[in-house]
Scaffold this active site. Structure first.
Site, PDB file in Angstrom:
ATOM      1  N   ASP A 126      -5.614   0.024  -0.826  1.00  0.00           N
ATOM      2  CA  ASP A 126      -5.166   0.825  -0.005  1.00  0.00           C
ATOM      3  C   ASP A 126      -5.155   2.005   0.582  1.00  0.00           C
ATOM      4  O   ASP A 126      -5.890   2.490  -1.069  1.00  0.00           O
ATOM      5  CB  ASP A 126      -3.632   0.438  -0.290  1.00  0.00           C
ATOM      6  CG  ASP A 126      -3.001   0.326   1.733  1.00  0.00           C
ATOM      7  OD1 ASP A 126      -2.987   0.226   2.307  1.00  0.00           O
ATOM      8  OD2 ASP A 126      -2.000  -0.282   1.045  1.00  0.00           O
ATOM      9  N   HIS A 150       4.169   3.986   1.403  1.00  0.00           N
ATOM     10  CA  HIS A 150       3.617   5.226   1.641  1.00  0.00           C
ATOM     11  C   HIS A 150       4.095   6.431   1.324  1.00  0.00           C
ATOM     12  O   HIS A 150       3.449   7.718   1.331  1.00  0.00           O
ATOM     13  CB  HIS A 150       4.105   4.803   3.475  1.00  0.00           C
ATOM     14  CG  HIS A 150       3.265   3.763   3.962  1.00  0.00           C
ATOM     15  ND1 HIS A 150       3.230   2.952   3.997  1.00  0.00           N
ATOM     16  CD2 HIS A 150       1.828   4.389   4.616  1.00  0.00           C
ATOM     17  CE1 HIS A 150       2.679   1.379   4.419  1.00  0.00           C
ATOM     18  NE2 HIS A 150       1.314   2.525   5.201  1.00  0.00           N
TER      19      HIS A 150
END
Length: 606
Positions: free
Chosen positions: A330, A257
């Site tokens: 993702d 992330h």
């Protein structure tokens, strides 16, 4: 002649009955072929995207929507009308998941908006319902334990003499309940299960979300979860599962992330350790697989993350493993995929690498325009575009989304959070608690004794109630005189002093820990425990997330691992502490000491 006549008659009967909807009759194209033939290039590009929207309904206006989709597009309905996206993903933080009723109404409203759009293609509506620590949908829906808890339950059942298939029953049943409840709310795809093998105890992003550090255990339970999700509810529907994160996020020490994890393993090691759960998912018929934003230089020396790597997505996933379903990226918001290329180029490169659906670009309009320009210039061929759109439409058809996109809201109460589902969730949680050691014979606490619950706590689970407070409430329900004192992830000297003072007036102290093994902040949690033990208090330490905390110091001589802190798990812990439940779970990972030696081996417990 008679045999030929019979064959013709049977074929005619199948055609009349509507069979051959997947293209087995030459006379009438199937629904997928019909949809594809009438879609414009713009509508096809839209099908490649899964958008996130702000609001609790299709007509809820939001400046956040406008910033992503462009001027004048302030609602989900307007975004669908303009872009014809293939899917919408729900997040609690976006206001999409207020209650089962609201979510079902939202889903129907989005499907109606899709039917009014130019493409008229029903939406894939998804969320990340992994259960455990990643659960977008919460009570009054059924709260279930997550991956590593299922691994513990599985090993406990094996230790009790069950075969692998029977031992995996909890994992399949948990996924089936999840699928039934999601589908009742109009959510027809789940970005789960986690297929990553958590071999790195310091993994900051996977950890307890993974089933195990053992590829065989992970493979068995990933397969069970895929089957559970995709068989849930009515025949021919279920919920599309998505095994993630390919080619394997279990050996990382950086969170994708916020950074770019690099996993420098050989093809042989990848094939032996990381690949088996994905092979198992494919064998189980998984509808989709999600990519990882990780760099694997020995599999692709370009330095591109797997999401943008043709050698990985097309070479390994499509050709070597033979996967024919939908490949999701993702989230494209994550830093791990954005460092090398601009937000207009990332989705183009992902499609060229072999991805089909592009998840949550940071600015939808920028990403969409980038892919559309690549299609118009020929960088992405029309044939390549049609390959992805066909896979997407076939997945929707296979799950009954094209035929029945709407849900019957009147049936919600008989499916979501039912008594049977809640009781099953509690039983699964009961099966997952692991007792690693109790050298001081602190367990169980004496009936009616005074118990202090302190240490780390989450305030995110049920309003402003802390997990320590909820555990204290459950202990009280089982006859203890309990109280809670939250000291948090980084207890200060003053907070530790308060806990020491409170401990003097009780019989037993329960300390919750979270990530003392992987976070520097955990050192102060360790200090709290060490000082409580030194004070002479009877201490029960519980690793409520990753169990690796138990290897960090030997001062604490009673350790439980719960692999989560949902309400059923806290109830199970209360029953263990008060002696109403004997912990049957077994450790699904190995726990190391700081010097690298094994503190607790895989399978420990009991």
């Amino acid at each position: 002649m008679r045999r030929a006549l019979v064959v013709v008659m049977v074929a005619t009967l199948f055609a009349a009955a509507g069979c051959g909807d997947e293209g087995h009759t030459a006379k009438k194209p199937d629904r997928v072929t019909q949809l594809l033939s009438r879609m414009t290039p713009e509508q096809k590009v839209g099908q490649l995207f899964v958008a996130q929207v702000s609001g609790d309904g299709p007509d809820a206006s939001s400046a956040i929507n406008m910033a992503s989709f462009g001027d004048g597009v302030d609602t989900a309905a307007k975004a669908i009308a303009r872009y014809n996206p293939g899917g919408i993903i729900y997040f609690r933080a976006n206001g999409n998941l207020v209650s089962p009723q609201q979510t079902a109404e939202f889903s129907n409203g989005l499907q109606q908006a899709a039917n009014r759009s130019g493409g008229k293609v029903p939406l894939l509506i998804s969320t990340d319902q992994e259960n455990g620590t990643i659960d977008r949908v919460r009570a009054p829906a059924t709260v279930l334990p997550g991956g590593m808890a299922l691994g513990s339950s599985y090993l406990g059942a094996k230790a009790a003499g069950k075969n692998s298939a029977d031992a995996a029953a909890d994992a399949r049943l948990a996924a089936e309940i999840t699928g039934q409840e999601l589908r009742a709310m109009g959510i027809n795809a789940d970005h789960a299960p986690i297929a990553d093998v958590n071999t790195n105890p310091a993994n900051p992003v996977i950890g307890v979300r993974s089933v195990s550090s053992d590829p065989g255990i992970a493979s068995e339970l990933v397969s069970a979860q895929v089957k559970g999700l995709q068989s849930a509810g009515k025949p021919g529907q279920g919920v599309s599962a998505s095994a993630k994160h390919f080619p394997g996020h279990g050996d990382t020490s950086v969170d994708s992330h916020t950074g770019i994890p690099v996993v420098n393993i050989s093809h042989d090691e990848w094939s032996r350790v990381a690949a088996p759960p994905f092979r198992a998912a494919i064998k189980a018929g998984v509808d989709s697989i999600m990519t990882a934003h990780i760099v694997m230089p020995q599999l692709d020396p370009s330095g591109n993350p797997a999401t943008l790597s043709r050698p990985i997505l097309t070479g390994l996933l499509r050709k070597e493993l033979g996967f024919k379903g939908v490949v999701f990226t993702d989230s494209l918001v994550m830093q791990g995929v954005r460092n090398k290329y601009g937000d207009d180029r990332v989705p183009v490169l992902a499609i060229k690498a072999g991805a089909d659906m592009l998840l949550t670009p940071p600015k939808f309009q920028v990403a969409y325009n980038g892919v559309l320009a690549a299609v118009k210039s020929g960088e992405i061929s029309r044939r390549r575009l049609d390959e992805s759109v066909t896979r997407i439409l076939r997945m929707k058809s296979h799950r009954g989304v094209l035929a029945t996109p709407m849900v019957d809201i009147s049936k919600l109460g008989g499916i979501v959070g039912t008594k049977n589902h809640l009781e099953t969730a509690q039983r699964i949680a009961d099966d997952s608690i692991t007792k690693l050691r109790d050298d001081g014979h602190v367990l169980p606490a004496a009936a009616g004794s005074k118990i202090l619950v302190t240490g780390w706590s989450s305030f995110n689970y049920t309003g402003n109630h802390s997990s320590a407070g909820l555990l204290a409430d459950r202990l009280a329900a089982h006859g203890a005189k309990s109280s809670a004192l939250v000291t948090g992830a980084e207890p200060s000297a003053a907070e530790i002093s308060s806990a020491l003072k409170a401990a003097k007036g009780v019989d037993t102290v329960v300390v919750l820990t979270n990530r003392t093994a992987s976070d520097d902040a955990g050192k102060t949690q360790a200090s709290l425990i060490k000082q409580l033990v030194s004070s002479g208090a009877r201490v029960i330490t519980i690793a409520v997330r990753e169990p690796y905390d138990a290897g960090q110091f030997t001062e604490a001589t009673t350790w439980l691992a719960s692999y989560g802190y949902g309400e059923p798990t806290l109830e199970s812990l209360a029953k263990v502490i008060t002696g109403e439940l004997s912990p049957a779970g077994r450790l699904p990972v190995s726990i190391l000491r700081p010097d690298g030696g094994v503190a607790y081996a895989l399978g420990a417990g009991g």
